[in-house]
Write a protein that holds these residues in place. Structure first.
Motif, PDB file in Angstrom:
ATOM      1  N   GLY A   1       0.701  -1.166  -0.024  1.00 24.03           N
ATOM      2  CA  GLY A   1      -0.240   0.067  -0.108  1.00 24.03           C
ATOM      3  C   GLY A   1       0.802   1.317   0.009  1.00 24.03           C
ATOM      4  N   LYS A   2       1.982   1.162  -0.403  1.00 22.81           N
ATOM      5  CA  LYS A   2       2.959   2.618  -0.575  1.00 22.81           C
ATOM      6  C   LYS A   2       2.153   3.612  -1.374  1.00 22.81           C
ATOM      7  CE  LYS A   2       6.984   0.914  -1.945  1.00 22.81           C
ATOM      8  NZ  LYS A   2       6.776  -0.280  -2.388  1.00 22.81           N
ATOM      9  N   SER A   3       1.937   3.123  -2.627  1.00 20.25           N
ATOM     10  CA  SER A   3       0.905   4.142  -3.623  1.00 20.25           C
ATOM     11  C   SER A   3      -0.155   4.922  -2.832  1.00 20.25           C
ATOM     12  CB  SER A   3       0.766   3.584  -4.767  1.00 20.25           C
ATOM     13  OG  SER A   3       1.939   3.133  -5.342  1.00 20.25           O
ATOM     14  N   SER A   4      -1.038   3.836  -2.309  1.00 20.43           N
ATOM     15  CA  SER A   4      -2.142   4.292  -1.655  1.00 20.43           C
ATOM     16  C   SER A   4      -1.730   5.376  -0.410  1.00 20.43           C
ATOM     17  CB  SER A   4      -3.045   3.309  -1.139  1.00 20.43           C
ATOM     18  OG  SER A   4      -3.307   2.502  -2.031  1.00 20.43           O
ATOM     19  N   LEU A   5      -0.719   5.065   0.406  1.00 15.12           N
ATOM     20  CA  LEU A   5      -0.088   5.909   1.262  1.00 15.12           C
ATOM     21  C   LEU A   5       0.183   7.057   0.937  1.00 15.12           C
ATOM     22  CD1 LEU A   5       1.952   5.163   4.494  1.00 15.12           C
ATOM     23  CD2 LEU A   5       2.838   6.805   2.880  1.00 15.12           C
ATOM     24  N   ILE A   6       1.133   7.245  -0.487  1.00 13.84           N
ATOM     25  CA  ILE A   6       1.348   8.440  -0.874  1.00 13.84           C
ATOM     26  C   ILE A   6       0.151   9.418  -1.390  1.00 13.84           C
ATOM     27  CG2 ILE A   6       2.707   9.542  -2.930  1.00 13.84           C
ATOM     28  CD1 ILE A   6       4.686   7.090  -2.689  1.00 13.84           C
ATOM     29  N   ASN A   7      -0.697   8.833  -1.936  1.00 12.58           N
ATOM     30  CA  ASN A   7      -1.974   9.486  -2.353  1.00 12.58           C
ATOM     31  C   ASN A   7      -2.692   9.869  -1.262  1.00 12.58           C
ATOM     32  OD1 ASN A   7      -1.266   8.908  -5.203  1.00 12.58           O
ATOM     33  ND2 ASN A   7      -2.530   7.349  -5.116  1.00 12.58           N
TER      34      ASN A   7
ATOM     35  N   VAL B   1       5.556   2.212   9.412  1.00 12.82           N
ATOM     36  CA  VAL B   1       4.153   2.518   9.282  1.00 12.82           C
ATOM     37  C   VAL B   1       3.496   1.377   8.922  1.00 12.82           C
ATOM     38  CG1 VAL B   1       2.818   3.883   7.763  1.00 12.82           C
ATOM     39  CG2 VAL B   1       5.134   4.945   8.317  1.00 12.82           C
ATOM     40  N   VAL B   2       2.324   0.992   9.910  1.00 12.43           N
ATOM     41  CA  VAL B   2       1.673  -0.062   9.764  1.00 12.43           C
ATOM     42  C   VAL B   2       0.249   0.141   9.096  1.00 12.43           C
ATOM     43  CG1 VAL B   2       0.889  -2.070  11.302  1.00 12.43           C
ATOM     44  CG2 VAL B   2       2.887  -0.960  12.001  1.00 12.43           C
TER      45      VAL B   2
ATOM     46  N   MET C   1       0.306   3.855  13.218  1.00 11.91           N
ATOM     47  CA  MET C   1      -0.793   3.035  12.488  1.00 11.91           C
ATOM     48  C   MET C   1      -1.267   3.927  11.585  1.00 11.91           C
ATOM     49  SD  MET C   1      -3.177   0.458  14.017  1.00 11.91           S
ATOM     50  CE  MET C   1      -3.710   1.630  15.402  1.00 11.91           C
ATOM     51  N   PHE C   2      -1.433   3.433  10.315  1.00 12.03           N
ATOM     52  CA  PHE C   2      -2.166   4.069   9.157  1.00 12.03           C
ATOM     53  C   PHE C   2      -3.348   3.436   8.323  1.00 12.03           C
ATOM     54  CE2 PHE C   2      -1.847   6.369   5.040  1.00 12.03           C
ATOM     55  CZ  PHE C   2      -1.621   7.576   5.346  1.00 12.03           C
ATOM     56  N   SER C   3      -4.098   4.185   8.047  1.00  4.29           N
ATOM     57  CA  SER C   3      -5.238   3.518   7.118  1.00  4.29           C
ATOM     58  C   SER C   3      -5.358   4.596   5.696  1.00  4.29           C
ATOM     59  CB  SER C   3      -6.584   3.415   7.652  1.00  4.29           C
ATOM     60  OG  SER C   3      -7.661   3.077   6.680  1.00  4.29           O
ATOM     61  N   SER C   4      -5.049   4.217   4.648  1.00  2.45           N
ATOM     62  CA  SER C   4      -5.412   5.073   3.549  1.00  2.45           C
ATOM     63  C   SER C   4      -6.698   5.342   3.277  1.00  2.45           C
ATOM     64  CB  SER C   4      -4.924   4.530   2.293  1.00  2.45           C
ATOM     65  OG  SER C   4      -3.176   4.222   2.501  1.00  2.45           O
ATOM     66  N   GLU C   5      -7.505   4.287   3.503  1.00  2.00           N
ATOM     67  CA  GLU C   5      -9.167   4.528   3.399  1.00  2.00           C
ATOM     68  C   GLU C   5      -9.581   5.348   4.438  1.00  2.00           C
ATOM     69  OE1 GLU C   5     -11.198   2.565   1.445  1.00  2.00           O
ATOM     70  OE2 GLU C   5      -9.440   2.161   0.335  1.00  2.00           O
TER      71      GLU C   5
ATOM     72  N   GLN D   1      -0.510  12.635  11.919  1.00  2.04           N
ATOM     73  CA  GLN D   1       0.705  12.060  12.846  1.00  2.04           C
ATOM     74  C   GLN D   1       1.939  12.036  12.133  1.00  2.04           C
ATOM     75  OE1 GLN D   1      -0.204   8.576  14.885  1.00  2.04           O
ATOM     76  NE2 GLN D   1       1.523   8.671  16.142  1.00  2.04           N
ATOM     77  N   LEU D   2       1.808  11.328  10.948  1.00  5.65           N
ATOM     78  CA  LEU D   2       2.966  10.957   9.873  1.00  5.65           C
ATOM     79  C   LEU D   2       3.561  12.250   9.400  1.00  5.65           C
ATOM     80  CD1 LEU D   2       4.634   8.658   8.793  1.00  5.65           C
ATOM     81  CD2 LEU D   2       3.076   8.285   6.975  1.00  5.65           C
ATOM     82  N   TRP D   3       2.587  13.106   9.107  1.00  2.00           N
ATOM     83  CA  TRP D   3       3.088  14.433   8.433  1.00  2.00           C
ATOM     84  C   TRP D   3       3.902  15.201   9.561  1.00  2.00           C
ATOM     85  CZ3 TRP D   3       5.047  15.802   4.160  1.00  2.00           C
ATOM     86  CH2 TRP D   3       4.129  15.450   3.007  1.00  2.00           C
ATOM     87  N   ASP D   4       3.474  15.009  10.649  1.00  2.54           N
ATOM     88  CA  ASP D   4       4.333  15.747  12.080  1.00  2.54           C
ATOM     89  C   ASP D   4       5.564  15.323  12.049  1.00  2.54           C
ATOM     90  OD1 ASP D   4       2.033  17.419  12.593  1.00  2.54           O
ATOM     91  OD2 ASP D   4       1.154  16.337  13.796  1.00  2.54           O
ATOM     92  N   TYR D   5       5.739  13.675  11.976  1.00  2.00           N
ATOM     93  CA  TYR D   5       6.904  13.131  12.337  1.00  2.00           C
ATOM     94  C   TYR D   5       7.698  13.590  10.980  1.00  2.00           C
ATOM     95  CZ  TYR D   5      10.135   9.834  14.077  1.00  2.00           C
ATOM     96  OH  TYR D   5      11.209   9.132  14.217  1.00  2.00           O
ATOM     97  N   ILE D   6       7.357  13.317   9.952  1.00  2.00           N
ATOM     98  CA  ILE D   6       8.080  13.768   8.678  1.00  2.00           C
ATOM     99  C   ILE D   6       8.568  15.284   8.682  1.00  2.00           C
ATOM    100  CG2 ILE D   6       7.990  14.405   6.067  1.00  2.00           C
ATOM    101  CD1 ILE D   6       6.135  11.832   5.963  1.00  2.00           C
TER     102      ILE D   6
END
Length: 195
Positions: A35-41, A140-141, A173-177, A184-189
Motif C-alpha cells: 500500500g505504498k502508492s495508496s499511502l502517498i496518495n 508505518v503499519v 498506524m495508518f489507513s489510506s481508506e 501524525q505521519l506528516w508531523d513526524y516527517i
C-alpha cells in the motif's frame, strides 16, 4: 499539513538521475502490495498521483514525488514479489543500497508493513539494513481499517517483536481508506526534515 503542490518528478535508477535541488527526502520501503502508492496518495490528498497497480512489483525504479516544493517522497520498488526474476531483484537491491549509502538528502525511511501479517523476512532484512547504515526509520503499519480495532495493539506488538524493533523507532498506524495516521505521519516527517 496543507498540500499546495505535489508532482511526479522522475523515475531514477542511477545517482546521476537523482534530483539536485537538495530538498530533504523521505523514502518509502515495503513489500509489493503493502500500500505504498495508496499511502502517498492519502498523504498528498490526491486520488492517483502515485499509481496503484493491481500488478504487484510494477515499480522498478526510485519514483520521486515533490511535495510543496519542500520535500520529496521517494518510492522504492516493492520487494518480495515472486514473479520478478532473481537478476532483477539483485539489480533493485544494488540500486536501493547505492541510494541508501550515497544520499545525503535522505532524512527518513518509512518502512511500511501490513497490519494483518507479521513482517516478512524481507521486511526484517530491510529494517536491519537501515539500522546498519544508521538511517532514521519510522515503521508505518498500514491497512488498519482491514482488521477490528480490538486487534490493533496485538498486531502492532507482533510487528515490533518480529522486526526486533528498536524501542526508539517511531511506529505509526495508518489507513489510506480512513485517513488514520495522516497528520501524525506528516508531523513526524516535518520534524525529521527540519534539522
Amino acid at each position: 499539513m496543507k498540500i499546495t503542490s505535489a508532482e511526479f518528478i522522475i523515475s531514477a535508477v542511477r545517482p546521476d538521475q537523482y534530483p539536485v535541488d537538495a530538498l530533504p527526502e523521505i523514502a518509502l520501503a515495503g513489500r509489493s502490495n503493502v500500500g505504498k502508492s495508496s499511502l502517498i496518495n492519502r498523504m498528498i490528498l490526491r486520488k492517483n498521483l502515485a499509481r496503484t497497480s493491481s500488478q504487484p512489483g510494477k515499480t522498478q525504479q526510485l519514483n520521486y514525488y515533490r511535495i510543496n516544493e519542500q520535500v520529496y517522497f521517494v518510492d522504492f520498488p516493492g520487494y518480495g514479489y515472486a514473479k520478478v526474476s532473481k537478476t532483477e531483484r539483485e539489480a533493485w537491491g544494488r540500486m536501493i543500497e547505492t541510494f541508501l549509502k550515497v544520499r545525503d538528502e535522505l532524512k527518513l525511511v518509512l518502512l511500511i508493513v501490513d497490519i494483518r501479517h507479521a513482517p516478512s523476512k524481507d521486511d526484517c532484512l530491510m529494517y536491519d539494513w537501515l539500522k546498519h547504515y544508521e538511517i532514521p526509520i519510522c515503521i508505518v503499519v498500514t491497512k488498519a481499517d482491514k482488521i477490528p480495532k480490538s486487534k490493533w495493539d496485538k498486531q502492532i506488538k507482533l510487528v515490533k517483536e518480529t522486526l526486533q524493533a528498536d524501542p526508539r523507532d517511531k511506529v505509526i498506524m495508518f489507513s489510506s481508506e480512513l485517513g488514520l495516521g495522516r497528520e501524525q505521519l506528516w508531523d513526524y516527517i516535518l520534524t525529521a526534515t527540519s534539522d
